[in-house]
Design an enzyme around this catalytic site. Structure first.
Site, short mmCIF file in Angstrom:
data_model
loop_
_atom_site.label_atom_id
_atom_site.label_comp_id
_atom_site.label_asym_id
_atom_site.label_seq_id
_atom_site.Cartn_x
_atom_site.Cartn_y
_atom_site.Cartn_z
N LEU A 35 0.82 -1.21 0.00
CA LEU A 35 0.00 0.00 0.00
C LEU A 35 0.85 1.26 0.00
O LEU A 35 0.45 2.29 -0.55
CB LEU A 35 -0.93 0.02 1.22
CG LEU A 35 -2.08 -0.99 1.23
CD1 LEU A 35 -2.85 -0.90 2.54
CD2 LEU A 35 -3.01 -0.77 0.05
N GLY A 36 2.01 1.20 0.61
CA GLY A 36 2.88 2.38 0.67
C GLY A 36 4.16 2.05 1.40
O GLY A 36 4.26 1.05 2.11
N GLY A 38 8.00 4.13 3.04
CA GLY A 38 8.72 5.37 3.31
C GLY A 38 9.94 5.07 4.16
O GLY A 38 10.37 3.92 4.27
N GLY A 41 9.46 2.33 6.91
CA GLY A 41 9.26 0.94 6.54
C GLY A 41 8.23 0.84 5.43
O GLY A 41 8.29 1.58 4.45
N VAL A 43 3.81 -0.40 4.35
CA VAL A 43 2.46 -0.80 4.75
C VAL A 43 1.94 -1.78 3.71
O VAL A 43 1.94 -1.49 2.51
CB VAL A 43 1.52 0.42 4.86
CG1 VAL A 43 0.12 -0.03 5.23
CG2 VAL A 43 2.04 1.42 5.89
N LYS A 58 1.43 -2.34 9.23
CA LYS A 58 2.52 -1.37 9.18
C LYS A 58 3.78 -2.07 9.71
O LYS A 58 3.81 -2.52 10.86
CB LYS A 58 2.19 -0.13 10.01
CG LYS A 58 3.15 1.02 9.72
CD LYS A 58 2.58 2.36 10.15
CE LYS A 58 3.50 3.49 9.68
NZ LYS A 58 3.00 4.81 10.10
N ASP A 150 2.91 15.90 10.94
CA ASP A 150 3.30 15.38 9.63
C ASP A 150 2.10 15.28 8.69
O ASP A 150 1.93 14.30 7.96
CB ASP A 150 3.97 14.01 9.78
CG ASP A 150 4.78 13.61 8.54
OD1 ASP A 150 5.14 14.51 7.76
OD2 ASP A 150 5.04 12.39 8.37
#
Length: 373
Positions: A35-36, A38, A41, A43, A58, A150
């Site tokens: 899913l994503g 950064g 780490g 997801v 996560k 953030d």
């Protein structure tokens, strides 16, 4: 409240550290897709093998993630993110030989960044819908004593394709209100102007390294305040409306930000005139002159420019709260929307005049029929 919130979170982290299980991820979850990812780490979308429930895992590499930071984010998301537009942890957390993992609600339609069209943005209706939800979510988080720190499109997840339900996530940088953190400057419009001294310190440190100077510089520390999130929400509104950023960074040497700040201060002087607070006639005459917004704000309505003056106030102590966004909903945020509303209002007025005229003629005919004339 803020000190109590931080202490309570620390206690939750201490207790959960005593019960952190060690599991094999594949025994309990079927991973579907990424899913994503950064610096923290990644997801992964996964399905619980026994329950059949979709969820987001996560995943934090243990070699670059401290147990305390992992548990802080997990417990904050689990215990404090009770607003419907905050991403909540699901009570599942564990470790593997290589990772720390916790499960959270999944945004199955990607993040907000994926729907922003470059140099176009998204529809004004969607913008206001998203900001109404985020206003409530961030206000709720602040009321519990925490600042997100953030907020950006990549951290806002979609629960449907039309942005009717969005969730703010990624609480890795969230801290208690009033706590002190080391000032870190980064090149982004979301970075608040009050940390510009950290940029100057960074330049000075680079200079010393080049000169071979061994002397170390002291870190700059700043207080965590809700105004940090207000600034990010203001930049986000601009980004959604235009598909661009208002400036590259909020520092004095960025031309876009400098023009905005000059415009902002002229607006503040004009407001003084309304209160009769000018020092001399020259200042008064100067303030009365027209003060159009900087070119990067062309096409945005006076209503949303007033909202920007609240959220994007250069002085953090005078910055408006996220809750104030609600006062600006419903009105036009784009000039084309404002013009369309005026056109519709004019047409409605013309129609009303016609109806009144027809009604007057009808009344006259009725009176004639009755022999009243």
């Amino acid at each position: 409240m803020t000190a109590a919130a931080a202490q309570e979170l620390d206690e939750r982290c201490f207790l959960s550290a005593q019960s952190l299980p060690s599991l094999k991820l594949s025994d309990h979850f079927r991973v579907v897709k990424l899913l994503g990812e950064g610096s923290y780490g990644k997801v992964m979308l996964a399905v619980h093998r026994k329950r059949g429930t979709p969820m987001a895992l996560k995943i934090f590499p243990r070699e670059t993630t401290s147990l305390s930071s992992f548990l802080r984010e997990y417990n904050l998301s689990l215990s404090y993110c009770t607003h419907p537009s905050l991403t909540r942890a699901l009570g599942i957390f564990f470790s593997t030989p290589s990772y720390y993992v916790f499960a959270q609600q999944a945004g199955l339609y990607g993040d907000l960044y994926s729907v922003i069209v470059s140099e176009v943005g998204v529809s004004e209706e969607r913008v206001q819908r998203v900001m109404a939800q985020l206003s409530g979510a961030v206000t709720h988080l602040h009321s519990l004593g925490f600042v997100h720190r953030d907020i950006k499109p990549e951290n806002i997840f979609l629960c449907d394709a039309s942005c009717r339900w969005v969730k703010l996530g990624d609480f890795g940088l969230a801290r208690a209100v009033g706590s002190s953190v080391r000032a870190v400057w980064y090149e982004s419009p979301f970075c608040t102007p009050e940390v510009e001294p950290a940029k100057e310190a960074e330049k000075e440190m680079e200079r010393r390294v080049c000169e071979g100077t061994e002397e170390q510089m002291e870190d700059i520390w700043v207080s965590v305040e809700p105004s940090i999130d207000s600034w990010a929400l203001g930049v986000l509104v601009y980004c959604l409306l235009t598909g661009c950023f208002p400036w590259e960074e909020s520092t004095h040497d960025d031309r876009g930000y400098r023009r905005y700040k000059e415009w902002f201060h002229r607006e503040a002087e004009k407001e003084k005139i309304g209160d009769g607070k000018w020092s001399n006639e020259e200042e008064r005459d100067s303030c009365l002159e027209d003060n159009p917004p900087p070119s990067q704000f062309a096409g945005l309505s006076p209503l949303v420019m007033t909202l920007f003056k609240e959220l994007l106030h250069p002085e953090p102590k005078r910055r408006g709260s996220p809750e104030e966004i609600l006062s600006y909903l419903g009105g036009p945020w784009l000039m084309e929307t404002e013009l369309e509303e005026k056109r519709k209002a004019e047409e409605a007025e013309k129609e009303a005049i016609k109806i009144r005229e027809v009604g007057g003629v009808a009344d006259e005919l009725i009176r004639e029929g009755r022999g009243e004339r």
